[in-house]
Design an enzyme around this catalytic site. Structure first.
Site, PDB file in Angstrom:
ATOM      1  N   HIS A 133      -3.579   6.063   3.474  1.00 21.01           N
ATOM      2  CA  HIS A 133      -4.330   4.901   3.016  1.00 21.01           C
ATOM      3  C   HIS A 133      -3.829   3.609   3.650  1.00 21.01           C
ATOM      4  O   HIS A 133      -4.603   2.809   4.194  1.00 21.01           O
ATOM      5  CB  HIS A 133      -4.246   4.829   1.492  1.00 21.01           C
ATOM      6  CG  HIS A 133      -5.144   3.820   0.870  1.00 21.01           C
ATOM      7  ND1 HIS A 133      -4.723   2.553   0.531  1.00 21.01           N
ATOM      8  CD2 HIS A 133      -6.446   3.884   0.508  1.00 21.01           C
ATOM      9  CE1 HIS A 133      -5.727   1.882  -0.005  1.00 21.01           C
ATOM     10  NE2 HIS A 133      -6.788   2.671  -0.044  1.00 21.01           N
ATOM     11  N   ASP A 188       0.841  -1.195   0.000  1.00 24.15           N
ATOM     12  CA  ASP A 188       0.000   0.000   0.000  1.00 24.15           C
ATOM     13  C   ASP A 188       0.879   1.250   0.000  1.00 24.15           C
ATOM     14  O   ASP A 188       1.935   1.278  -0.640  1.00 24.15           O
ATOM     15  CB  ASP A 188      -0.938  -0.046   1.226  1.00 24.15           C
ATOM     16  CG  ASP A 188      -2.275   0.600   0.948  1.00 24.15           C
ATOM     17  OD1 ASP A 188      -2.320   1.842   0.878  1.00 24.15           O
ATOM     18  OD2 ASP A 188      -3.263  -0.134   0.815  1.00 24.15           O
ATOM     19  N   SER A 203     -11.306  -0.792  -0.535  1.00 26.01           N
ATOM     20  CA  SER A 203     -10.019  -0.800   0.193  1.00 26.01           C
ATOM     21  C   SER A 203     -10.214  -1.136   1.655  1.00 26.01           C
ATOM     22  O   SER A 203      -9.331  -1.708   2.292  1.00 26.01           O
ATOM     23  CB  SER A 203      -9.347   0.571   0.098  1.00 26.01           C
ATOM     24  OG  SER A 203      -8.628   0.703  -1.089  1.00 26.01           O
TER      25      SER A 203
END
Length: 715
Positions: free
Chosen positions: A223, A168, A383
């Site tokens: 994220h 990620d 996600s």
């Protein structure tokens, strides 16, 4: 080349000794970060990817010289992928075509840009919190529209031995809810500025930054930190949030920046995760086009037995029609996940009846964030759904260490909760249920006092040879391996099923077995024939919450009658409290090869066929005897307390008490005249039937005295 060892002695030609000491030096400079341009092609202009053909090294060297390319990175254990750096004037698409046509490569591809799949919401959002773990209807939700995490955590909440690679944007490594769960590279010494494990990265203590080719996977978008908190924020630490797994080893593999990341950096992360023995990889990102080089990279991960959990995507499209990768790779180690809401509804993100496997919560998901060590925000997207499943897979890998990736995924998919909103939108049509996946209610065997339940007053079940009864309702819902059942099917061959799939099988099998039948109780699974002789009975005894369903095979012969019939009498008792008892009245008389369970399976198996508790399978010396009781006790909450009924005693002036409770547990029966002072009458361990009787000679029926009784379980 200078040595990294301080005070090393070397012997040059001539025999003299050289002594020297080196200061710590980084062996490789940090690469510059390449950011995807706001406008431009969907691939990196400075790199391409190839997989060389064996034996073509010399020809490829000449081709590299002709094209002005050089090998920047090579991953010999990940499909032997080579990353080529192009000269400034070379056009990547034309160079790829030239390599494809050269005959010297198995594959050549552009180095595509890849995007994360999150759609951020207002960071000030304060409602909802972690509804996806335990939904009680808060903030407009629907009770139990969640993954049943609290129920699962009674079975297992830690996967501390499992490494999950989060590929990620990196992780805030000092976050209060993540720092304790970060993977620590056992082959690297922190802070010495050396590449201790020889992988080309200095001080890669918690993972890799493929963008800078360094060991510092610091998150600069939030994220990856958010994804990591969903799957593995530290649990039970009185801080912030709780991950699906309370303890887990999170490996930070950074290839995404604020504008995405490149395929070549992703491949480096995949290679790193494989080399460092990750068991699970979370992929909360999407690439829109199939790429044979990337496919080969994920195939190498598959060959390492790693489960890949991938976000289905957020564009609202059908992945069956418009695939997105890696979710759409047709590999048996890839799990594609779509998103659900706090009402178990469908979110308008990607789906696919044939290419997406299951749903998981992915809307307004509260988790850790990157702006401070105590930062938390809600985000939405597939996600967020993927790490819910990745955390579940980590717990499954800890729970079932002998399972391979196929078995882990089979169990994950077999235990979803079917939802109308997901019907026709994913393969299972269901949402993750962690409690079912972990298999709450595992059984252990215990001995118990034999106490045969007579068939008087019970209903006869007529069975043909290898026959199976129609569904027989239970008066209570029985929890069995985390599933609730309200009916059973009785098979002629000494087994009971909660579903009727191949229950007629006369060929007994070892347990567990993924082959049908599954969801079964096997008190004496053998090739029996009640149509030839004997009888089968079913009845109910006791009072709620201590009712018992009893199924008995009485004088039922084995189909092998050579030398005379071998008859068996045994029974199953299903206790409302969850315990199961097998009792054997007569299993020792008859043909030597058939008696005592020598040709039988005894045990239980869950609905997936991946979990089972076996007592015996065709044991050479036998395993059960006459007047024996076997008690199967599930893990889980404390069973209900006993209940009492009364009746006149066997003699005039006596009062008889009947105590119903969970078998195998000591029970204290007491009496009182005023509900204040209590006198112990007896202490008995409840037998396999869960019933014992006591005659009180001190009470005369109708004498006008008030006498009270109570029964209590004792540890």
């Amino acid at each position: 080349m200078p040595s990294k060892f301080s005070g090393k002695s070397l012997a040059p030609p001539g025999g003299a000794l050289w002594w020297f000491t080196l200061l710590p030096l980084a062996i490789q400079a940090q690469a510059p970060v390449v950011i995807r341009p706001a406008e431009g092609p969907a691939f990196r202009a400075d790199r391409i990817l190839i997989i060389p053909k064996a034996g073509h090294a010399g020809a490829l060297d000449q081709l590299h010289a002709t094209t002005g390319a050089r090998v920047l990175k090579a991953f010999p254990n990940t499909a032997n992928i080579h990353v080529l750096e192009l000269s400034g004037g070379a056009a990547a698409p034309q160079v790829v075509t030239r390599y494809q046509q050269s005959g010297h490569v198995q594959a050549a591809a552009l180095d595509s840009w890849i995007n994360a799949t999150a759609a951020p919401n207002d960071p000030a959002f304060t409602n909802g919190w972690q509804w996806y773990l335990n939904n009680t209807g808060q903030s407009g939700g629907v009770p139990d529209a969640d993954i049943d995490a609290p129920e699962a955590w009674d079975t297992l909440n830690s996967a501390s031995n499992i490494i999950v690679a989060v590929i990620d944007s990196g992780i805030r490594q000092t976050h209060e809810d993540l720092a304790a769960n970060l993977w620590v590279n056992p082959d690297e010494i922190a802070g010495n500025e050396f590449d201790d494990d020889g992988n080309g990265l200095v001080d890669d203590l918690h993972g890799i930054n493929a963008m800078t080719n360094s060991g510092d996977p610091t998150d600069d978008t939030g994220h990856g930190t958010h994804v990591s908190g969903i799957l593995g924020a530290v649990g039970n630490n009185a801080l912030g949030t709780c991950g699906v797994a309370w303890r887990v080893q999170i490996m930070a593999c950074k290839f995404l920046g604020p504008k995405g990341g490149s395929e070549s950096d992703l491949i480096q992360c995949l290679d790193y995760a494989r080399a460092k023995r990750a068991r699970v990889i979370n992929c909360s990102f999407e690439a829109p086009d199939f790429d044979s080089v990337l496919s080969n990279a994920f195939w190498a991960v598959r060959n390492a037995g790693i489960v890949v959990v991938a976000a289905a995507g957020n564009s609202g499209t059908d992945n069956d029609v418009t695939p997105t990768y890696p979710a759409s790779f047709a590999m048996d180690n890839v799990v594609a996940v779509m998103a659900t809401t706090r009402t178990d509804g469908y979110v308008a993100f990607n789906y696919g009846a044939n290419s997406v496997h299951l749903g998981a919560p992915g809307f307004d998901i509260w988790s850790t964030y990157f702006r401070s060590n105590s930062d938390y925000v809600p985000l939405s997207g597939t996600s967020m759904s993927a790490p819910c499943v990745a955390g579940a897979v980590a717990l499954l890998r800890a729970r079932f260490p002998t399972f391979d990736h196929r078995q882990i995924i089979a169990r994950l998919l077999a235990t979803t909760d079917p939802l109308p909103s997901l019907a026709g939108r994913c393969l299972t049509g269901g949402r993750l249920n962690l409690a079912k996946a972990l298999g709450t209610g595992d059984f252990t065997f215990q001995a118990a006092a034999f106490d045969w339940v007579p068939t008087n007053g019970m209903t006869s079940i007529e069975l043909t040879d290898d026959g199976v009864s129609p569904a027989r309702p239970l008066p209570f819902a029985l929890d069995f391996y985390g599933q609730s059942y309200g009916q059973i099917y009785v098979g002629a061959n000494g087994l009971i099923g909660f579903t009727n799939y191949d229950l007629s099988s006369s060929a007994n099998a070892d347990l567990p077995s993924a082959a049908f039948p599954n969801a079964i109780l096997c008190p004496f699974w053998d090739d029996l024939n009640p149509a030839l002789a004997g009888s089968v009975w079913m009845g109910i005894i006791g009072l709620a919450p201590n009712r018992k369903a009893v199924v008995s095979w009485v004088d039922v012969p084995h189909k092998d009658t050579l030398g005379g019939q071998t008859r068996f009498t045994f029974q199953v008792i299903l206790h409302e409290s969850g315990q199961i008892a097998f009792q054997y009245l007569q299993v020792e008389n008859g043909k030597s090869a058939l008696i005592a369970g020598k040709s039988a399976t005894i045990g239980v198996e869950d609905f997936t066929g991946l979990l089972g508790t076996k007592y015996s399978y065709n044991p050479a010396s036998g395993s059960v005897t006459n007047h024996q009781a076997i008690l199967l006790v599930p893990s889980g909450p404390e069973p209900p307390g006993p209940s009492i009924t009364g009746s006149p005693g066997p003699q005039a002036g006596q009062f008889q008490l009947h105590v119903f409770g969970p078998p195998g547990r000591p029970c204290v029966l007491s009496a009182s005249a005023d509900l204040v002072g209590w006198t112990t009458l007896t202490t008995n361990a409840l037998p396999a039937s869960g019933v014992f009787s006591f005659t009180d000679p001190k009470v005369e029926i109708g004498d006008g005295r008030h006498q009270f009784y109570r029964a209590m379980l004792r540890d």
